[in-house]
Enzyme design. Structure first.
Site, mmCIF file in Angstrom:
data_model
loop_
_atom_site.group_PDB
_atom_site.id
_atom_site.type_symbol
_atom_site.label_atom_id
_atom_site.label_comp_id
_atom_site.label_asym_id
_atom_site.label_seq_id
_atom_site.Cartn_x
_atom_site.Cartn_y
_atom_site.Cartn_z
ATOM 1 N N HIS A 110 -1.126 -21.537 0.979
ATOM 2 C CA HIS A 110 -0.565 -20.280 2.071
ATOM 3 C C HIS A 110 0.987 -20.556 0.287
ATOM 4 C CE1 HIS A 110 -0.673 -21.295 5.816
ATOM 5 N NE2 HIS A 110 -0.444 -20.364 6.141
ATOM 6 N N GLU A 136 12.758 2.985 13.879
ATOM 7 C CA GLU A 136 11.998 4.043 13.591
ATOM 8 C C GLU A 136 10.951 4.322 14.832
ATOM 9 O OE1 GLU A 136 10.085 2.913 9.550
ATOM 10 O OE2 GLU A 136 10.430 0.633 10.119
ATOM 11 N N LEU A 156 10.909 1.721 7.140
ATOM 12 C CA LEU A 156 10.405 1.782 5.287
ATOM 13 C C LEU A 156 11.277 3.153 5.352
ATOM 14 C CD1 LEU A 156 8.253 1.493 4.287
ATOM 15 C CD2 LEU A 156 7.468 2.732 5.322
ATOM 16 N N LYS A 207 6.469 -1.970 2.083
ATOM 17 C CA LYS A 207 5.671 -1.457 2.823
ATOM 18 C C LYS A 207 4.529 -2.246 2.474
ATOM 19 C CE LYS A 207 3.019 3.696 3.077
ATOM 20 N NZ LYS A 207 3.726 3.209 4.283
ATOM 21 N N ARG A 232 -7.739 -20.177 -0.181
ATOM 22 C CA ARG A 232 -7.152 -19.657 1.435
ATOM 23 C C ARG A 232 -6.082 -20.960 0.816
ATOM 24 N NH1 ARG A 232 -4.596 -20.881 5.640
ATOM 25 N NH2 ARG A 232 -4.050 -19.341 7.020
ATOM 26 N N ARG A 270 7.736 3.789 -5.064
ATOM 27 C CA ARG A 270 7.534 2.673 -4.230
ATOM 28 C C ARG A 270 6.814 1.614 -4.201
ATOM 29 N NH1 ARG A 270 7.985 4.811 1.743
ATOM 30 N NH2 ARG A 270 6.220 5.151 1.548
ATOM 31 N N TYR A 309 0.970 -1.456 0.294
ATOM 32 C CA TYR A 309 -0.401 -0.399 -0.040
ATOM 33 C C TYR A 309 0.688 1.388 0.151
ATOM 34 C CZ TYR A 309 0.994 1.315 5.067
ATOM 35 O OH TYR A 309 1.619 1.507 6.439
#
Length: 284
Positions: A101, A178, A202, A146, A99, A51, A32
C-alpha cells in the site's frame, strides 16, 4: 493502424503491454485527463495538462515529462491517428512495483500511457436535452483530484443508465454536487447557479469555460450549492464536460425542468461555446 503512447514510445495497440504489478491496476493509484479535439486541433489543452500536473502533485506523484512534452505527445497522437473530432486520453500511474500500500521506492518510474480516438460531437443531446437521475454521492472527499478511483462514479452512472437516463445527478444528503462524469448548473430567473470549486467536485475545464462565457455574456453567476429540490425547480438546467460540451437537462427523476425543452440561456451558452471551437462548422 491505431497509434498509442506507452513507456516513452509510440506503438501499435497489439504491441502495448501493461505490467500486472502496475499500481493503477492494483490501487487506481494514478491520474488522468481527457482533451477534446476539434478540426484536428487540441482544445483547452494547456488547461487540461495544467490540471493533470495539479492532480499528480496532490497525490505526491511526479510526472516524468514536462508539460510541453505532454503537449507534444498529444499533438503527435492527433496527427498519427488522423483525428478530426475526437479526444485524447492521458493516464499516469505511480509505476510498477510489488503490491504494497505504501509508495514504492523512488527509483520506480511512473507509467505514462495515452491514445487518441474519433468521437463526434453529441449534437442530438445538445439539441433536444437529456434526462438525469439523482443518486446519493457516496464518493471519497477528494473529488477535486482527477484520479483513477472512479468506482463510485461508475456505480452512479450505471444506476442512471438502468433508469433510462444519460447521467447521474449526484447529491450529498440532498445538496447537489456534480454529475458522475460532468458538472451541473441550474438556471433560475436569469442567474446561473453551480456548486463552488471545493474538494467535493472536480473543477471541470468546460465548467471554467462556461463560467467565462457567462461573464462575457453578462449572465449573473452564483457559485453556491443548492438542494435537489431546488434543482427540480430551476427554469433551465445544464451539464458540462469535455465530451458533452453544454448539454441541456430536460428532466430530473422524471420531473421536467421548466417547460421540458432547452431554454434561452442554455442556447446562448451553446452558441457562445461553439464559436470558441477550432475549425467549427455549423451543423456538423
Amino acid at each position: 493502424m491505431t497509434v498509442y503512447f506507452s513507456d516513452g514510445q509510440f506503438t501499435k495497440r497489439e504491441e502495448l503491454t501493461i505490467s500486472i504489478d502496475d499500481r493503477g491496476y492494483y490501487f487506481g493509484d494514478g491520474v488522468y485527463e481527457v482533451i477534446k479535439v476539434y478540426g484536428g486541433e487540441l482544445y483547452t489543452a494547456k488547461e487540461h495538462i495544467d490540471r493533470l500536473f495539479q492532480s499528480a502533485a496532490k497525490i505526491k506523484m511526479t510526472i516524468p515529462y514536462a508539460d510541453v512534452q505532454i503537449m507534444e505527445i498529444a499533438r503527435e497522437l492527433v496527427k498519427a491517428n488522423n483525428i478530426l473530432t475526437g479526444h485524447i486520453y492521458l493516464q499516469i500511474t505511480r509505476g510498477s512495483a510489488p503490491r504494497l500500500h505504501q509508495f514504492p521506492d523512488p527509483s520506480v518510474q511512473p507509467v505514462v500511457t495515452a491514445y487518441a480516438v474519433n468521437n463526434p460531437r453529441p449534437l442530438e443531446g445538445m439539441e433536444n436535452g437529456v434526462p438525469v437521475k439523482s443518486v446519493e454521492d457516496v464518493r471519497w472527499l477528494r473529488c477535486d483530484i482527477k484520479s483513477l478511483n472512479l468506482l463510485g462514479n461508475v456505480l452512479a452512472k450505471q444506476e442512471a443508465y438502468e433508469a433510462g437516463c444519460v447521467e447521474a445527478l449526484l447529491h450529498r444528503e440532498g445538496v447537489v454536487t456534480e454529475g458522475s462524469a460532468s458538472n451541473m448548473f441550474g438556471i433560475k430567473n436569469g442567474t446561473v447557479y453551480t456548486h463552488p470549486a471545493t474538494n467535493l467536485i472536480l473543477n471541470g475545464i468546460t465548467r471554467q469555460v462556461v463560467l467565462g462565457l457567462c461573464k462575457d455574456l453578462c449572465i449573473p453567476v452564483v457559485e453556491q450549492s443548492f438542494t435537489l429540490d431546488e434543482a427540480c425547480e430551476m427554469d433551465e438546467f445544464i451539464l458540462t464536460s469535455t465530451t458533452s460540451e453544454v448539454t441541456p437537462v430536460i428532466s430530473i427523476d422524471g420531473r421536467p425542468i421548466g417547460s421540458g425543452v432547452p431554454g434561452i440561456i442554455t442556447k446562448k451558452l451553446q452558441e457562445a461555446f461553439a464559436l470558441q471551437i477550432p475549425s467549427f462548422i455549423a451543423g456538423e
